[in-house]
Design an enzyme around this catalytic site. Structure first.
Site, mmCIF file in Angstrom:
data_model
loop_
_atom_site.group_PDB
_atom_site.id
_atom_site.type_symbol
_atom_site.label_atom_id
_atom_site.label_comp_id
_atom_site.label_asym_id
_atom_site.label_seq_id
_atom_site.Cartn_x
_atom_site.Cartn_y
_atom_site.Cartn_z
ATOM 1 N N PRO A 208 26.810 6.120 42.953
ATOM 2 C CG PRO A 208 28.007 4.402 42.584
ATOM 3 C CD PRO A 208 27.093 5.058 42.386
ATOM 4 C CG ASN A 209 31.547 7.060 46.343
ATOM 5 O OD1 ASN A 209 31.388 7.050 47.535
ATOM 6 N ND2 ASN A 209 31.986 6.198 45.591
ATOM 7 N NE ARG B 226 36.558 12.809 51.505
ATOM 8 C CZ ARG B 226 35.535 13.342 52.439
ATOM 9 N NH1 ARG B 226 34.781 14.440 52.285
ATOM 10 N NH2 ARG B 226 35.301 12.557 53.501
ATOM 11 C CE1 TYR C 284 34.227 13.244 39.259
ATOM 12 C CE2 TYR C 284 35.643 13.057 41.278
ATOM 13 C CZ TYR C 284 34.949 12.566 40.058
ATOM 14 O OH TYR C 284 35.297 11.212 39.840
ATOM 15 C CG ASN D 249 27.500 11.272 36.946
ATOM 16 O OD1 ASN D 249 27.925 10.291 36.909
ATOM 17 N ND2 ASN D 249 28.132 12.198 37.390
ATOM 18 C CB ALA E 241 32.442 3.746 40.270
ATOM 19 C CD GLU F 181 27.336 7.018 29.794
ATOM 20 O OE1 GLU F 181 27.070 6.178 28.686
ATOM 21 O OE2 GLU F 181 28.791 6.896 30.122
ATOM 22 C CG HIS G 238 30.411 10.230 32.775
ATOM 23 N ND1 HIS G 238 30.110 9.397 33.903
ATOM 24 C CD2 HIS G 238 29.958 9.451 31.852
ATOM 25 C CE1 HIS G 238 29.676 8.167 33.487
ATOM 26 N NE2 HIS G 238 29.511 8.505 32.042
ATOM 27 N NE ARG H 257 38.765 11.191 36.344
ATOM 28 C CZ ARG H 257 38.066 10.879 37.332
ATOM 29 N NH1 ARG H 257 36.776 10.943 37.121
ATOM 30 N NH2 ARG H 257 38.295 10.625 38.761
HETATM 31 O O1 CA2 Z 1 32.863 12.239 36.030
HETATM 32 C C1 CA2 Z 1 31.903 11.795 36.429
HETATM 33 O O2 CA2 Z 1 30.838 12.290 36.644
HETATM 34 C C2 CA2 Z 1 31.925 10.341 37.053
HETATM 35 O O3 CA2 Z 1 30.616 9.841 36.760
HETATM 36 C C3 CA2 Z 1 32.119 10.526 38.587
HETATM 37 C C4 CA2 Z 1 32.195 9.308 39.064
HETATM 38 C C5 CA2 Z 1 33.526 8.156 38.509
HETATM 39 O O4 CA2 Z 1 33.317 6.953 39.110
HETATM 40 C C6 CA2 Z 1 33.250 8.090 37.071
HETATM 41 O O5 CA2 Z 1 34.433 7.498 36.312
HETATM 42 C C7 CA2 Z 1 33.120 9.591 36.447
HETATM 43 C C8 CA2 Z 1 32.796 9.311 40.563
HETATM 44 C C9 CA2 Z 1 31.808 9.977 41.386
HETATM 45 C C10 CA2 Z 1 32.438 10.310 42.796
HETATM 46 O O6 CA2 Z 1 31.986 11.568 42.896
HETATM 47 C C11 CA2 Z 1 32.940 12.166 44.000
HETATM 48 C C12 CA2 Z 1 32.799 13.466 44.129
HETATM 49 C C13 CA2 Z 1 33.465 14.196 44.967
HETATM 50 C C14 CA2 Z 1 34.471 13.783 45.646
HETATM 51 C C15 CA2 Z 1 34.708 12.236 45.662
HETATM 52 C C16 CA2 Z 1 33.769 11.416 44.809
#
Ligand code: CA2
Length: 156
Positions: A17-18, A25, A30, A86, A89, A110, A112, A119
Site C-alpha cells: 500500500p501507498n 510525497r 523515500y 516491500n 505498512a 523482504e 524496505h 523510524r
Molecule cells: O521503507 C519502506 O519501504 C516501507 O516499507 C514503506 C512503507 C512503510 O509503511 C514501511 O514502514 C516502510 C510506506 C510506503 C508508503 O510509501 C509512500 C511513498 C511516498 C509517499 C507516501 C508514501
C-alpha cells in the site's frame, strides 16, 4: 532447481500500500524516484541476468496474498527464481502475508526503502521477517536492484 530449460525463470517483485505514491510525497524519506522508475530498474536488472520480471503494486492485502499464491504455483513448476516483497505498512500488521510467505518454498527477500529501525517504534516489528530468507532496509530504491542481483546469483 529449475525444470524449465526453454523459458526464463521468473522473479516476483511485490509492492504494498501507498508505494504507488513513491516519488510524489515524502521525498526526504523515500527519495524522488517513482515506482515506474523502480519497475524499469528491476526490468533492466532482470534482463541482464536472463530473468523474467513480474512487478506488481497493490493497496489491498488479499491481492498481495493472491500474488504470492501465483508465485507458489510457478515455484511448483520449477519456474520461479525468487521473490522480493516491500509490503509497505502491511509489514507491521499482516499475519496473512506471513502465512502466505511461509507457504512459498523459494528464495524470499523482504525489502524496505527506508531504515525502518531508525523510524517510529511501530515500524520496528515485521510479521514478514520470520517468513523470509533475507531482510533489506535503508538502501533506498537501489535495494530493489541489489535484491534481484542476489536472487540471480543464487539461481545461476
Ligand atoms: O521503507 C519502506 O519501504 C516501507 O516499507 C514503506 C512503507 C512503510 O509503511 C514501511 O514502514 C516502510 C510506506 C510506503 C508508503 O510509501 C509512500 C511513498 C511516498 C509517499 C507516501 C508514501
Amino acid at each position: 532447481m529449475l525444470n524449465c530449460f526453454v523459458c526464463m525463470p521468473t522473479v516476483f517483485v511485490l509492492n504494498g500500500p501507498n508505494l504507488n505514491l513513491l516519488g510524489t510525497r515524502e521525498p526526504e524519506v523515500y527519495g524522488r524516484t517513482t515506482l515506474a522508475d523502480v519497475q524499469q530498474l528491476c526490468q533492466t536488472r532482470c534482463a541482464a541476468a536472463g530473468l523474467q520480471l513480474v512487478f506488481r503494486q497493490s493497496n489491498h492485502e488479499g491481492d498481495l496474498v493472491d500474488s504470492i499464491h501465483e508465485a507458489i504455483a510457478l515455484q511448483q513448476q520449477g519456474a520461479l527464481a525468487g521473490l522480493v516483497i516491500n509490503a509497505g505498512a502491511y509489514t507491521h500488521t499482516s499475519v496473512a502475508l506471513h502465512d502466505a510467505l511461509k507457504a512459498l518454498a523459494a528464495y524470499k527477500i523482504e525489502l524496505h526503502i527506508s531504515n525502518t529501525f531508525a523510524r517510529e517504534a511501530f515500524r520496528h516489528h515485521s510479521y514478514l521477517s520470520p517468513a523470509v530468507d533475507a531482510v533489506m532496509a535503508g538502501l533506498g530504491v537501489a535495494g530493489y536492484g541489489l535484491a534481484i542481483d542476489a536472487i540471480a546469483q543464487r539461481a545461476a
